[in-house]
Structure formats: structure tokens, C-alpha cells
Design a protein around this motif. Sequence first.
Motif, PDB file in Angstrom:
ATOM      1  N   TYR A  84       0.849  -1.200   0.000  1.00 35.94           N
ATOM      2  CA  TYR A  84       0.000   0.000   0.000  1.00 35.94           C
ATOM      3  C   TYR A  84       0.884   1.249   0.000  1.00 35.94           C
ATOM      4  O   TYR A  84       0.662   2.182  -0.791  1.00 35.94           O
ATOM      5  N   GLY A 128      -4.591 -19.396  -0.076  1.00 35.94           N
ATOM      6  CA  GLY A 128      -4.836 -20.103   1.174  1.00 35.94           C
ATOM      7  C   GLY A 128      -4.510 -19.226   2.368  1.00 35.94           C
ATOM      8  O   GLY A 128      -4.329 -18.006   2.225  1.00 35.94           O
ATOM      9  N   THR A 129      -4.412 -19.816   3.541  1.00 45.06           N
ATOM     10  CA  THR A 129      -4.246 -19.011   4.758  1.00 45.06           C
ATOM     11  C   THR A 129      -2.830 -19.071   5.342  1.00 45.06           C
ATOM     12  O   THR A 129      -2.601 -18.536   6.416  1.00 45.06           O
ATOM     13  N   LEU A 134      -0.542 -15.578   2.142  1.00 47.98           N
ATOM     14  CA  LEU A 134      -1.710 -14.689   2.183  1.00 47.98           C
ATOM     15  C   LEU A 134      -1.293 -13.229   2.322  1.00 47.98           C
ATOM     16  O   LEU A 134      -1.863 -12.349   1.658  1.00 47.98           O
ATOM     17  N   LEU A 138      -2.260 -10.457  -0.434  1.00 42.62           N
ATOM     18  CA  LEU A 138      -2.989  -9.220  -0.124  1.00 42.62           C
ATOM     19  C   LEU A 138      -2.232  -8.008  -0.658  1.00 42.62           C
ATOM     20  O   LEU A 138      -2.841  -7.059  -1.174  1.00 42.62           O
ATOM     21  N   GLU A 141      -2.841  -7.802  -4.285  1.00 46.37           N
ATOM     22  CA  GLU A 141      -4.200  -7.337  -4.574  1.00 46.37           C
ATOM     23  C   GLU A 141      -4.303  -5.818  -4.395  1.00 46.37           C
ATOM     24  O   GLU A 141      -4.971  -5.130  -5.176  1.00 46.37           O
ATOM     25  N   VAL A 145      -5.466  -3.287  -7.376  1.00 46.80           N
ATOM     26  CA  VAL A 145      -6.568  -2.322  -7.253  1.00 46.80           C
ATOM     27  C   VAL A 145      -6.071  -0.921  -7.629  1.00 46.80           C
ATOM     28  O   VAL A 145      -6.771  -0.171  -8.322  1.00 46.80           O
ATOM     29  N   PHE A 146      -4.869  -0.582  -7.205  1.00 42.97           N
ATOM     30  CA  PHE A 146      -4.336   0.744  -7.559  1.00 42.97           C
ATOM     31  C   PHE A 146      -4.205   0.892  -9.077  1.00 42.97           C
ATOM     32  O   PHE A 146      -4.431   1.986  -9.616  1.00 42.97           O
ATOM     33  N   ARG A 149      -7.215   2.203 -10.874  1.00 45.08           N
ATOM     34  CA  ARG A 149      -7.642   3.588 -10.626  1.00 45.08           C
ATOM     35  C   ARG A 149      -6.583   4.612 -11.019  1.00 45.08           C
ATOM     36  O   ARG A 149      -6.866   5.811 -11.010  1.00 45.08           O
TER      37      ARG A 149
ATOM     38  N   ARG B 123     -17.732  -9.176  -9.951  1.00 51.46           N
ATOM     39  CA  ARG B 123     -16.463  -8.895  -9.277  1.00 51.46           C
ATOM     40  C   ARG B 123     -16.513  -7.543  -8.555  1.00 51.46           C
ATOM     41  O   ARG B 123     -16.906  -6.536  -9.154  1.00 51.46           O
ATOM     42  N   PRO B 124     -16.077  -7.491  -7.312  1.00 48.31           N
ATOM     43  CA  PRO B 124     -15.991  -6.190  -6.626  1.00 48.31           C
ATOM     44  C   PRO B 124     -15.021  -5.260  -7.356  1.00 48.31           C
ATOM     45  O   PRO B 124     -14.003  -5.709  -7.894  1.00 48.31           O
ATOM     46  N   ILE B 125     -15.339  -3.986  -7.349  1.00 47.44           N
ATOM     47  CA  ILE B 125     -14.469  -2.991  -7.982  1.00 47.44           C
ATOM     48  C   ILE B 125     -14.193  -1.867  -6.980  1.00 47.44           C
ATOM     49  O   ILE B 125     -14.700  -0.749  -7.105  1.00 47.44           O
ATOM     50  N   PRO B 126     -13.367  -2.187  -5.976  1.00 46.76           N
ATOM     51  CA  PRO B 126     -13.130  -1.220  -4.900  1.00 46.76           C
ATOM     52  C   PRO B 126     -12.343  -0.004  -5.369  1.00 46.76           C
ATOM     53  O   PRO B 126     -11.559  -0.084  -6.315  1.00 46.76           O
ATOM     54  N   GLU B 127     -12.558   1.084  -4.664  1.00 48.39           N
ATOM     55  CA  GLU B 127     -11.703   2.262  -4.819  1.00 48.39           C
ATOM     56  C   GLU B 127     -10.419   2.015  -4.034  1.00 48.39           C
ATOM     57  O   GLU B 127     -10.312   1.061  -3.262  1.00 48.39           O
ATOM     58  N   VAL B 128      -9.435   2.899  -4.236  1.00 46.08           N
ATOM     59  CA  VAL B 128      -8.181   2.744  -3.494  1.00 46.08           C
ATOM     60  C   VAL B 128      -8.208   3.478  -2.157  1.00 46.08           C
ATOM     61  O   VAL B 128      -7.264   3.344  -1.370  1.00 46.08           O
ATOM     62  N   LEU B 133     -10.820  -0.101   0.368  1.00 46.55           N
ATOM     63  CA  LEU B 133      -9.767  -1.090   0.153  1.00 46.55           C
ATOM     64  C   LEU B 133      -9.709  -2.070   1.330  1.00 46.55           C
ATOM     65  O   LEU B 133      -9.565  -3.288   1.143  1.00 46.55           O
ATOM     66  N   HIS B 136     -12.524  -4.573   1.137  1.00 47.50           N
ATOM     67  CA  HIS B 136     -12.228  -5.556   0.093  1.00 47.50           C
ATOM     68  C   HIS B 136     -11.213  -6.584   0.584  1.00 47.50           C
ATOM     69  O   HIS B 136     -11.376  -7.800   0.375  1.00 47.50           O
ATOM     70  N   LEU B 137     -10.174  -6.139   1.256  1.00 49.64           N
ATOM     71  CA  LEU B 137      -9.146  -7.057   1.743  1.00 49.64           C
ATOM     72  C   LEU B 137      -9.673  -7.926   2.881  1.00 49.64           C
ATOM     73  O   LEU B 137      -9.268  -9.091   3.021  1.00 49.64           O
ATOM     74  N   TYR B 140     -11.281 -10.695   1.308  1.00 53.18           N
ATOM     75  CA  TYR B 140     -10.245 -11.574   0.749  1.00 53.18           C
ATOM     76  C   TYR B 140      -9.758 -12.556   1.813  1.00 53.18           C
ATOM     77  O   TYR B 140      -9.655 -13.773   1.578  1.00 53.18           O
ATOM     78  N   VAL B 141      -9.455 -12.032   2.997  1.00 49.86           N
ATOM     79  CA  VAL B 141      -8.986 -12.892   4.094  1.00 49.86           C
ATOM     80  C   VAL B 141     -10.063 -13.917   4.440  1.00 49.86           C
ATOM     81  O   VAL B 141      -9.790 -15.114   4.577  1.00 49.86           O
ATOM     82  N   GLU B 144     -10.327 -16.778   1.856  1.00 51.12           N
ATOM     83  CA  GLU B 144      -9.291 -17.806   1.896  1.00 51.12           C
ATOM     84  C   GLU B 144      -9.518 -18.774   3.061  1.00 51.12           C
ATOM     85  O   GLU B 144      -9.263 -19.967   2.931  1.00 51.12           O
TER      86      GLU B 144
END
Lengths: 256, 243
Positions: A84, A128-129, A134, A138, A141, A145-146, A149, B123-128, B133, B136-137, B140-141, B144
Motif C-alpha cells: 500500500y 490459502g491461509t 496470504l 494481499l 491485490e 486495485v491501484f 484507478r 467482481r468487486p471494484i473497490p476504490e483505493v 480497500l 475488500h481485503l 479476501y482474508v 481464503e
Amino acid sequence: MNILILGGNGMLGPWVVEALGDRHRLRITDIGEPPATTHEWRQIDVSSLDDVVDAAEGMDAIVNLSVLRPDRRVAFDVNTRGNYNMMVAAVTHGIRRVINTGPHFQLAGPGYEDWDFDLNPDMPPQPGTRLYALTKALGQEIDRVFTTRHDIYLQTLLFYHLYDPGDLEHGPGGSGAETLGRDMMVPYSIAWSDAGEAIRCAVELPLERLPSRAETYMVFTDIPHGKFSNAKARRQLGWQPRYHLEQLWNKPGPRV
Amino acid sequence: MRLLLTSATSDMGRSVAGLLASDHDLTLTDLTPHAEGNPDVIACDLDDDEATDHLVDGIDAIVHIGYGGHFAAATDLLDVHTRCTYNLLTAARAAGVPRLINLSTLRLLAGYPPHLTVTENWRPIPEVEPLMLAAHLCEYVCREFGREGGIKIANLRLGFPLIEGGTEAAAASGESAALAEDDLRAAINAALVADLTNGAQSANSPAPASFRTVHVQSPIPDARFLLNGAKSVLGLWEGRGAA
């Protein structure tokens, strides 16, 4: 090109510096002690947003080699939030090229690896976990996402076992782990210098050649198991392994 | 049912606690800075430690605020919704807690034009920005953990805004994605006991899906989001909501 390297003094860092050092201006950063280098050096904590944003000023690209495995808090701080911070830094300074790295199982976790073949980098992630997998997934991901945008091009290179090709018997990373003839220690292997070269290819690949703003590569040498595929890394990056590490999957003794 | 509710001192947490208090035995928890001064709330930072293990001991289900809890800086938001959620789920799975309900948000799909028939398969389309975010994460957790099994996870994406009262109040609000508090209570109560394999492709498998996402907004005419999952998984609102 001015390149910021995060986690530049870890195990892979020196090989990346060797691959890039004569061709680009590097700003090497790490939380650890400074390496012996002629390049610019800064000691930063990748989990600090301010540190990363400051370090990225004036850069054209960011290469993220930072990683932390065993400790839960620090693993999330580095592997997840570090990404991030990197992407905020890229947005802040208008940096369009970001190279991320991680283990192959941040994408192809046990849900894939225990079952399937021809695993490739364009599959949806199933980490997986497991903590390492993981937290890195993350982070990837967040990066992805960045790119949806902002005008940022992300390339993620996935590695796993890294070897000194002259010292295979001491295991990946010189760990001492028994490797020869152990099937699951073999399928995803590469020489350190080939890994550094793959990152150089990603750094220098013209952005207009990228099919999307988030591309992922599985990067390992040519291994005849059919488990994973490195075809995209070869095709898109124009990368070729120099070391084939064939002792890892050839039986000793004469061929019959 | 003995429920553990996280982020219990947040506005969303207080709303949920109020909705569930008469039906369940609630254990309220929040991070230490938020729990201080609230004697009915257990302070727990959801670290990888015995305090988190103790928190989930004997709990029948966890209601986890995956969006709309405490608003904070990006660092804190991402930490709570990734690391703390991971620690909570790890402890819960080890303790044999059978179910977790993650309260997420339909805002993850708000970027789709309103004329589209958006369901749980989109599909989700999250902002940053960190709030979205982090939500969304958090999903994700949860996904899994659900993929691996050992704990059933209902991921409820909630409509917005939250409206006091019933479905009629949501309809009168003029908000196409509104969620009435009465409908939220019905959805959580249904998710606590629903067979999450209802309508799943793996329903007849010996190891069926243990993670289901369900869209939850009030079943009002011209609703922004379709309620296929609420109907098939939770058994709610058949014949109502957007067609």
C-alpha cells in the motif's frame, strides 16, 4: 532510469543490483544495515508510509523486494501494508512502473499446487491461509486495485527456490535443505542471477508492450515437470534462463 | 446463541448490538483504545496471542464488522481488516467456532452502473481509498479461510445507508440501495443458522463451499442490487425486491 529498490539488501537484492547497476541509477533501501555499494543508499522501513513516499521522490520505477515471513505482525506490516505504501508513493510521485515480487504460492497456493498441472500466472489467486502466502497475496491485490484507478503498470514476478548453480547440494538459498531427488523441492527453481536478470527485463520492458496494467509472471528455469509454466515470462519479458539446474531432476549416474 | 461482536463501540457495532441483543447472548469486544470506558466491552487488540484465543472460547458465532467500524488512518484500517481479521479467524478456527458473519458493504459494487443486474457473482471494484480497500481485503482474508474450510463464513454485503425502521422506511428514504435495520436483523439472524450450501454448485459434495457472499439490502421496488443470495441462501424476501 532512476529506480528505487525496496528491500534491496535481502537475499535477492544484490543480484538485482548486479543486473541493473551498470544500466540505471539505483536508490537502494532496506531496513537492515547498508550493503557495500557505490549506489545511493537509504535505511528505511517499508511499513512506514512517510519513509516510502520520501524515498520514491525523483524515481521512475520502484522494485519491491521486501519480504518478512515468520512474525505475524511484521509480515502484515511489510508484505501487505508495504505494498500500500509503495503504491501511494507511486501515485504521489507519478511513477508509472512498479515491479513487485513474491513466492509463487501467493497465487498458486495448495488449492492449485496439490491438484493441478500447467499452473500459470494468469489464474485467479488462491493463496490459502498460510501467513507468508496470504500476506503477499494481499499486497499484490492492493497493487492490482491501484492499477485499476491510476496510470500505473504493475509487473509481479513470482519466484520460489533460488539457487547458487555451483552449489546445488546445499539447497535453495544455501539453506542446507536436502534438495536432490526431492520432488517438491524442485518444481519451482531458478539461479539467483537469472532471477535478477528477469527483474531487469521487467524494468526495461516498454510499457506499451504490456497487455494490461497488471501483469504477473512465473519465473523459474526450464523444468520438464509440466507443473508450472514459465512460458509467459519467456514470451512477454523476453527472458531466458542461463542456468538450467538440471542436476535437480536428473538421476545421478550414466543415462541408459 | 452466544455471539461475539467485534468493533462493538463503533456506530455500526452499536447498531448491530442493539438489533441482536434481545435474540442472543452478546459478547462485545473492541480494540483497547475504543473499549476503554465501556465496562460492558472486552478490550482485545486481536493480536496473535492468548487474549484472542480466550475471546473466542465458547462462542457459537462471530459477527465481524468488516466495513463501517471505526474510521481511522489507512495504516490502522488496513491493519484491523487484514491482520486482526486473520488473527481472529485463526483463533476461531482453532477453537472450533463454527461460523463467522462478516458484515461487508455493497459499496464494493457501487461502481457498476445502476441499470446492471449486479449479483454476488459480479467482481468487486473497490476504490483505493483506505475504507473501501480495507473492506475488500477483509473479504479476501475471509474467502481464503472459507476456501480451506473448518469454519463457515457468511459474507454479508450490506446496503447503504442504514435506515432506522422497517422495509417501508427504506423504501421511503429514496435511496435505491438502502437497508432497513429490521431487514439487517432478519439477515443476520438468518445467516447465523442458514445452510450456506443452499443453491451452491458444490451443495451435494462431501466438502461443500463454506464461504458464501450474500447481498443484503431492503427488498424495495427498483432496488439497486438483486437479492438472489438472500433468497436462495438465507430464505428471505422471495418475490420481493428488484426483479
